[in-house]
Design a protein around this motif. Structure first.
Motif, mmCIF file in Angstrom:
data_model
loop_
_atom_site.group_PDB
_atom_site.id
_atom_site.type_symbol
_atom_site.label_atom_id
_atom_site.label_comp_id
_atom_site.label_asym_id
_atom_site.label_seq_id
_atom_site.Cartn_x
_atom_site.Cartn_y
_atom_site.Cartn_z
ATOM 1 N N SER A 53 17.100 -32.031 -13.332
ATOM 2 C CA SER A 53 16.367 -33.256 -13.017
ATOM 3 C C SER A 53 14.899 -33.046 -13.369
ATOM 4 N N GLY A 54 14.166 -34.137 -13.447
ATOM 5 C CA GLY A 54 12.769 -34.042 -13.835
ATOM 6 C C GLY A 54 12.624 -34.068 -15.346
ATOM 7 N N ARG A 55 11.419 -34.394 -15.793
ATOM 8 C CA ARG A 55 11.172 -34.499 -17.234
ATOM 9 C C ARG A 55 10.596 -33.191 -17.764
ATOM 10 N N PRO A 56 10.989 -32.829 -18.978
ATOM 11 C CA PRO A 56 10.448 -31.602 -19.574
ATOM 12 C C PRO A 56 8.955 -31.731 -19.858
ATOM 13 N N ASP A 57 8.259 -30.603 -19.844
ATOM 14 C CA ASP A 57 6.829 -30.575 -20.158
ATOM 15 C C ASP A 57 6.615 -30.494 -21.661
ATOM 16 N N SER A 58 5.475 -31.032 -22.084
ATOM 17 C CA SER A 58 5.042 -30.912 -23.476
ATOM 18 C C SER A 58 3.631 -30.350 -23.470
ATOM 19 N N PRO A 59 3.489 -29.032 -23.582
ATOM 20 C CA PRO A 59 2.173 -28.412 -23.421
ATOM 21 C C PRO A 59 1.163 -28.786 -24.496
ATOM 22 N N ASP A 60 1.649 -29.156 -25.695
ATOM 23 C CA ASP A 60 0.732 -29.471 -26.787
ATOM 24 C C ASP A 60 0.852 -30.906 -27.282
ATOM 25 N N GLY A 61 1.685 -31.710 -26.637
ATOM 26 C CA GLY A 61 1.865 -33.081 -27.075
ATOM 27 C C GLY A 61 2.723 -33.225 -28.315
ATOM 28 N N LYS A 62 3.232 -32.115 -28.837
ATOM 29 C CA LYS A 62 4.040 -32.144 -30.060
ATOM 30 C C LYS A 62 5.424 -31.537 -29.848
ATOM 31 N N THR A 63 5.497 -30.566 -28.981
ATOM 32 C CA THR A 63 6.769 -29.894 -28.722
ATOM 33 C C THR A 63 7.129 -30.032 -27.247
ATOM 34 N N ILE A 64 8.415 -29.780 -26.946
ATOM 35 C CA ILE A 64 8.933 -29.959 -25.593
ATOM 36 C C ILE A 64 9.521 -28.642 -25.105
ATOM 37 N N LEU A 65 9.259 -28.301 -23.857
ATOM 38 C CA LEU A 65 9.854 -27.117 -23.259
ATOM 39 C C LEU A 65 11.228 -27.478 -22.695
ATOM 40 N N PRO A 66 12.252 -26.733 -23.072
ATOM 41 C CA PRO A 66 13.577 -27.026 -22.510
ATOM 42 C C PRO A 66 13.621 -26.702 -21.027
ATOM 43 N N MET B 40 14.868 -33.773 -31.101
ATOM 44 C CA MET B 40 15.160 -32.896 -29.964
ATOM 45 C C MET B 40 15.482 -31.487 -30.437
ATOM 46 N N LEU B 41 16.199 -31.368 -31.544
ATOM 47 C CA LEU B 41 16.536 -30.049 -32.057
ATOM 48 C C LEU B 41 15.297 -29.305 -32.529
ATOM 49 N N ASN B 42 14.487 -29.960 -33.336
ATOM 50 C CA ASN B 42 13.382 -29.273 -34.010
ATOM 51 C C ASN B 42 12.106 -29.199 -33.189
ATOM 52 N N GLU B 43 11.928 -30.098 -32.221
ATOM 53 C CA GLU B 43 10.691 -30.112 -31.454
ATOM 54 C C GLU B 43 10.824 -29.484 -30.078
ATOM 55 N N THR B 44 12.028 -29.029 -29.736
ATOM 56 C CA THR B 44 12.198 -28.275 -28.493
ATOM 57 C C THR B 44 11.847 -26.818 -28.754
ATOM 58 N N ARG B 45 11.114 -26.217 -27.851
ATOM 59 C CA ARG B 45 10.662 -24.827 -28.016
ATOM 60 C C ARG B 45 11.728 -23.870 -27.473
ATOM 61 N N TRP B 46 12.825 -23.787 -28.215
ATOM 62 C CA TRP B 46 13.900 -22.855 -27.848
ATOM 63 C C TRP B 46 13.369 -21.429 -27.896
ATOM 64 N N ASP B 47 13.813 -20.619 -26.957
ATOM 65 C CA ASP B 47 13.260 -19.268 -26.810
ATOM 66 C C ASP B 47 14.156 -18.231 -27.492
ATOM 67 N N ASP B 48 14.121 -18.206 -28.824
ATOM 68 C CA ASP B 48 14.853 -17.205 -29.612
ATOM 69 C C ASP B 48 16.289 -17.068 -29.136
ATOM 70 N N LEU B 49 17.040 -18.158 -29.269
ATOM 71 C CA LEU B 49 18.407 -18.194 -28.773
ATOM 72 C C LEU B 49 19.369 -17.491 -29.725
ATOM 73 N N ASP B 50 20.354 -16.812 -29.146
ATOM 74 C CA ASP B 50 21.463 -16.290 -29.949
ATOM 75 C C ASP B 50 22.393 -17.415 -30.369
ATOM 76 N N VAL B 51 22.656 -18.324 -29.437
ATOM 77 C CA VAL B 51 23.585 -19.432 -29.679
ATOM 78 C C VAL B 51 23.042 -20.696 -29.038
ATOM 79 N N LEU B 52 23.078 -21.791 -29.814
ATOM 80 C CA LEU B 52 22.793 -23.118 -29.276
ATOM 81 C C LEU B 52 24.045 -23.962 -29.468
ATOM 82 N N LEU B 53 24.629 -24.416 -28.365
ATOM 83 C CA LEU B 53 25.803 -25.283 -28.428
ATOM 84 C C LEU B 53 25.358 -26.736 -28.496
#
Length: 281
Positions: A71-84, A119-132
């Motif tokens: 729940s809650g909305r993700p943060d965008s620290p730089d206005g360009k990308t989103i924290l998952p 959502m795929l390209n602007e989310t700041r994924w943290d070096d994931l092994d797998v994204l489903l």
């Protein structure tokens, strides 16, 4: 488990810098429990020691936030990308986290596909092994965008045992093959129901449909998952069965399916040259 290397994707696309392997989870029709399978497979892969994320690609009917208890909305620290957001050890992003819960997504195809790629390209994924990627059912705009723009290491098809479900699942499998995405295997969901009171086992939706389809198309049957009230209840509660009851037979079935999925992915060619080699360091 050691870090998973990036594996070959379709066409001339290259894996994302912060996601080593994208695996699409699809189905030919709705109602087969694809999202439930996705979140529990994600938790099962994380239990194997991998860094895992889930992207809810079902723009019209996002269910991942509820199933992961987000729940809650993700943060965008730089206005360009989103924290998952993060739950039960996995990262997640969904359009359901960016709009009001009851909002209807009255969007045409181009807007839907743009939302997915952003959502795929602007989310700041943290070096994931797998994204489903939890895909919507069918073979529409999202699936075509996936084939053209998203580097996918492989796909998993979810079906239930009855013939009408496997018929639609065959269409999804054929679609992935036509666009050059490797099908890593098939998951048969709701394969058997065991009565909690008497222990009687019953194939409510028929038996053997997934096995027959896997044999026909020469793909592995990654697992046959049970039809069990606790799986639904825990998904509704935001604590999937793999997290809530990790020693239960249902959770162990998901763990076995996740291991089978990893085994199939590891048979795919790994990319170890150029800039991708730095990902392995």
């Amino acid at each position: 488990m050691s870090r998973l290397p990036p594996h070959a994707v379709q066409g001339e696309l290259k894996p994302l810098a912060n996601v080593r392997n994208i695996i699409a989870v699809g189905s030919g029709k709705g109602g087969v429990g694809k999202s439930t399978v996705t979140v529990n497979l994600a938790l099962a892969l994380a239990a194997e020691g991998l860094r895992v994320g889930v992207l809810d690609a079902d723009i019209y009917g996002p269910s991942i936030p509820m199933m992961l208890g987000l729940s809650g909305r993700p943060d965008s620290p730089d206005g360009k990308t989103i924290l998952p957001l993060r739950a039960h050890g996995v990262e997640a992003m969904s359009i359901g986290l960016l709009v009001d819960q009851d909002a209807a997504m009255i969007w045409r195809g181009p807007m839907v596909t743009q939302a997915l790629t952003q959502m795929l390209n602007e989310t700041r994924w943290d070096d994931l092994d797998v994204l489903l990627l939890d895909l919507p059912p069918g073979t529409g705009d999202i699936q075509l965008t996936l084939a053209q723009k998203v580097p996918v290491a492989g796909a998993v098809i979810v079906t239930t045992p009855q013939d009408v479900a496997t018929l639609d699942a065959k269409r999804a499998l054929t679609m992935f093959r036509k666009v050059g995405i490797a099908v890593l295997g098939l998951v048969e969901n709701m394969a058997i129901h065991v009565c909690a009171q008497c222990g009687h086992a019953e194939h409510v939706f028929g038996a053997g449909g997934g096995e027959r389809m896997a044999a026909q198309y020469e793909v592995p049957l990654l697992g046959a998952l049970p039809l069990q009230a606790a799986i639904r209840e825990q998904g509704d509660a935001g604590v999937p069965i793999v997290a809530a009851q990790p020693q239960s037979p249902a959770a162990q079935a998901y763990r076995e399916a996740a291991r089978a999925l990893l085994a199939q992915l590891e048979q795919r060619p790994a990319l170890r040259s150029g800039i991708l080699a730095s990902l392995l360091e």
